[in-house]
Design a protein around this motif. Structure first.
Motif, PDB file in Angstrom:
ATOM      1  N   GLY B 129       0.802  -1.221   0.000  1.00  0.00           N
ATOM      2  CA  GLY B 129       0.000   0.000   0.000  1.00  0.00           C
ATOM      3  C   GLY B 129       0.833   1.268   0.000  1.00  0.00           C
ATOM      4  O   GLY B 129       0.307   2.346  -0.232  1.00  0.00           O
ATOM      5  N   GLY B 130       2.129   1.155   0.289  1.00  0.00           N
ATOM      6  CA  GLY B 130       2.994   2.325   0.175  1.00  0.00           C
ATOM      7  C   GLY B 130       3.841   2.638   1.391  1.00  0.00           C
ATOM      8  O   GLY B 130       4.545   3.644   1.396  1.00  0.00           O
ATOM      9  N   CYS B 131       3.804   1.805   2.439  1.00  0.00           N
ATOM     10  CA  CYS B 131       4.584   2.195   3.608  1.00  0.00           C
ATOM     11  C   CYS B 131       6.067   1.987   3.333  1.00  0.00           C
ATOM     12  O   CYS B 131       6.468   1.195   2.478  1.00  0.00           O
ATOM     13  N   ALA B 132       6.900   2.753   4.060  1.00  0.00           N
ATOM     14  CA  ALA B 132       8.330   2.796   3.754  1.00  0.00           C
ATOM     15  C   ALA B 132       9.090   1.672   4.430  1.00  0.00           C
ATOM     16  O   ALA B 132      10.102   1.206   3.920  1.00  0.00           O
ATOM     17  N   GLY B 144      11.583  -9.236   2.616  1.00  0.00           N
ATOM     18  CA  GLY B 144      12.526  -8.234   2.121  1.00  0.00           C
ATOM     19  C   GLY B 144      12.043  -6.804   2.298  1.00  0.00           C
ATOM     20  O   GLY B 144      12.519  -5.896   1.622  1.00  0.00           O
ATOM     21  N   ILE B 145      11.096  -6.584   3.193  1.00  0.00           N
ATOM     22  CA  ILE B 145      10.618  -5.222   3.459  1.00  0.00           C
ATOM     23  C   ILE B 145      11.666  -4.509   4.324  1.00  0.00           C
ATOM     24  O   ILE B 145      12.181  -5.103   5.267  1.00  0.00           O
ATOM     25  N   PRO B 146      11.988  -3.243   4.030  1.00  0.00           N
ATOM     26  CA  PRO B 146      12.926  -2.530   4.902  1.00  0.00           C
ATOM     27  C   PRO B 146      12.405  -2.504   6.344  1.00  0.00           C
ATOM     28  O   PRO B 146      11.197  -2.395   6.568  1.00  0.00           O
ATOM     29  N   VAL B 147      13.319  -2.627   7.318  1.00  0.00           N
ATOM     30  CA  VAL B 147      12.908  -2.575   8.723  1.00  0.00           C
ATOM     31  C   VAL B 147      13.454  -1.307   9.365  1.00  0.00           C
ATOM     32  O   VAL B 147      14.573  -0.876   9.089  1.00  0.00           O
ATOM     33  N   LYS B 148      12.610  -0.713  10.210  1.00  0.00           N
ATOM     34  CA  LYS B 148      13.000   0.505  10.919  1.00  0.00           C
ATOM     35  C   LYS B 148      12.329   0.499  12.282  1.00  0.00           C
ATOM     36  O   LYS B 148      11.237  -0.019  12.450  1.00  0.00           O
TER      37      LYS B 148
END
Lengths: 429, 429
Positions: B129-132, B144-148
């Motif tokens: 949906g667009g989250c960073a 593989g989603i960036p983690v923060k």
């Protein structure tokens, strides 16, 4: 949750992944020595908790973790995920069961649940909360929960007529016939279900019931009941389902709907009007090896959100009839005297001095010591029975669906005093 | 979803469990021959679907399954679970991103998600949906989603003072410093974060930012921005989190809050105000081998809930600028002529005759044939890019957060006619 803790470790692939993470300068985020340390980590905390199925009220600690800081910290998110969601759903289902006044509730939520595991854990929690069965067959297999369901609209639609569809179902499953009657016209459907009931009876079987899944439930259920009774099917049950929750069920019961079994789905397994429970995990005390405890709290602009410091325990008092009369949170390093003085958590001006010898029970019991279980875990059935026993001890006003009375939760005097001192100190720093 | 389908089978333990189920007479529910049949079942349906990341509007078919009736039926619940929830969360996140007007959104929902898998699938959908980035490290590893993330309040509380806690964090992770400043007093916390920023700068590192997690965001963020800028930290970001959703973010932006990064948790990963999406799975046509299709629908008292019959396809028309101008559902066995006549689904009196040569695209494409993939699946990044491309083609009025315009979805003339005939026939039976 204990299964999660017993299996807690970092696999090689976890560590390899963590080693790939980078900071804002493109350099590694975690030192290799730290990752080696994680790889060797074995869970060795002590856990005290309320037995599953215990009624818990807002702001009470229901689990206490004691151990090396890093281990305690690593647990936070998974514990909150598991406990918040299942507590939410078990509570929701117990409210639904209260509305049905003893009629069985079936959990039909899988298709609208939040993920496959969201559905499974909701089925488990719903069963604990009092539901009679689930339509989630995997939950039946994994947890031993009874499974129940009916055929679908698509079964009817795959035949040239409703008659033909009912007949084919009755031939395939003569001992499990609940006919879904609303595909085309509900009362015509009831008439056809009665005809099939007569056919089943001739073959030595029994019509279990019918299911309404749309339309105006009050008049439809009354009319269907009358038709079934007149045809000699007094035992046949009427199942209803369609966006039901405790409020709608309560209204339907009050208006005289003739429904015996309630299928509850979306509004149960997602919480719906309340989709998340806001349980938190707070550091309340810390010490260096061999040193004294230092108590900690987190401030907030809202007094009720300031966390409680100490090694917390919850004492639940009862009246002479065994009904719960109020809870008191205290610090185990300063155990309360008999007849303790306490301050209401929500309204601190309201303080109470209990009479001597008021019966009580301390709710947090040892669960793990050094990571190993020290109690035998109850079965799902035992947890479910505990919920019912606890609800029976809970005053009716507290359980009211709308505008319930507020159960009294207080801080023991010494803990109240400790908290005030820490707040003043933190604000003056 | 395709992973689920490729792995679809009944294991021996599934079959053993099913064999234990009993009907209301205590006899077995499933014949052994039927269970043997299930044991040998291999998925062999055809599936056509909209590519993941396509905008879909109410009442449109987004997936079409064709195959043996039993196989089509078995899929229903799992498909609805997977598609409804992830569609809900991806939609929610795209609304949140619209409210932030380009500021990055971080997904912080794991602790309040509905089960571990509810959290993982929410992280995946939120990224689409667009989250960073997500705070769910397992979602980072698996997808593989960036983690923060930032440190927690408990990090601060485990030290004797906030100064000491910030210093220890900066020493351990100098390249990842976002200080959580609201544990005791937000503006005092900002002051300490600035001091640590100066220390980091001396060591050759950079202060990434600060995080506000409580309090009144408008004035606190403005004051914090001013303090950071005056101290020469114009690049430091201000992250906010605390029960945020698209409506609150929209208001904060409008009121001039100086927030650069938005952490969204509970209200994103559970849907919250809308905890479930009501997608359904309907039988629309059936035939015996070698015979003609028979079209089917399910009646309802509410016209909009009557299902559409046929082998359904969705045609999306565009205007000269490439903006979506309306969708038309049609029956593939009666393909529309150019310049088709169509009836609005919600308001049938409203019919449209499109000009010839209006550009269009048919949205359902072949995905599986006989159970085997016939397209290469897009990567998560490609799906995410598709969402943005689709949103850019969607008129602004349709995307408005409050009181949006309604996008036009119509039935092609022949399909409309078929549906009316089937409704009349079903009502007269």
């Amino acid at each position: 949750m204990l299964e999660y803790l017993e299996d807690l470790h970092f696999s090689d692939s976890d560590l390899s992944y963590l080693a790939t993470l980078r900071g804002n300068d493109g350099k590694i985020l975690f030192e290799p020595a730290f990752l080696d340390y994680l790889g060797e980590l074995r869970f060795e905390c002590d856990i005290d908790g309320m037995p599953e199925g215990t009624l818990v009220f807002p702001h009470e600690p229901l689990l206490r973790v004691q151990g090396p800081l890093l281990q305690c910290q690593i647990l936070e998110t998974a514990l909150l995920n598991i406990i918040n969601f299942q507590t939410l759903i078990a509570t929701k289902l117990s409210r639904v069961c209260q509305a049905t006044q003893g009629d069985p509730v079936l959990e039909f939520g899988l298709r609208r649940a939040q993920g496959i595991d969201g559905a499974l854990s909701a089925s488990r929690a719903a069963y604990i909360g009092g539901c009679a069965a689930t339509s989630n067959v995997l939950a039946g297999k994994l947890y031993g929960i009874p499974v129940k369901g009916t055929h679908a609209h698509s079964w009817i639609m795959s035949f040239a007529s409703e008659d033909e569809a009912f007949r084919a179902y009755a031939e395939a499953m003569p001992n499990n016939c609940i006919f879904l009657v609303d595909t085309f016209d509900t009362l015509k459907g009831v008439k056809k279900a009665i005809e099939m009931g007569q056919w089943l009876r001739e073959k030595g079987h029994q019509l279990v019931g019918i299911r309404l899944d749309s339309g105006e439930f009050i008049s439809l259920s009354q009319e269907a009941r009358k038709m079934l009774d007149e045809a000699g099917f007094q035992e046949a049950r009427i199942v209803a389902s369609n966006d039901l929750d405790e409020y709608l069920i309560d209204e339907l019961k009050a208006a005289g709907a003739k429904i015996n079994v309630w299928g509850v789905g979306t509004k149960l397994v997602t919480g719906y009007e309340q989709a998340a429970l806001g349980g938190v995990y707070k550091l309340t005390a810390i010490r260096d090896p061999g040193e004294e405890w230092q108590y900690r709290l987190k401030l907030s602009e809202e007094p009720i959100k300031i966390s409680n410091p100490g090694l917390l325990q919850v004492r639940r008092f009862s009246d002479a009839q065994g009904m719960f009369s109020g809870d008191m949170i205290y610090n185990q390093t300063q155990p309360p005297v008999d007849a303790p003085k306490m301050f209401n958590l929500a309204v601190p001006e309201k303080h109470t001095l209990l009479p001597a010898n008021t019966p009580y029970q301390d709710l947090l019991i040892p669960v793990l010591r050094k990571g190993q279980p020290v109690i035998e875990l109850p079965s799902l059935e035992q947890i479910r029975e505990r919920v019912q026993a606890q609800l029976a001890q809970c005053p009716a006003g507290i359980k009211r669906l709308k505008n319930p009375d507020v159960y009294s939760v207080s801080l023991e005097y010494h803990l109240y005093d400790l908290k005030q001192r820490l707040i003043n100190k933190a604000r003056s720093d």
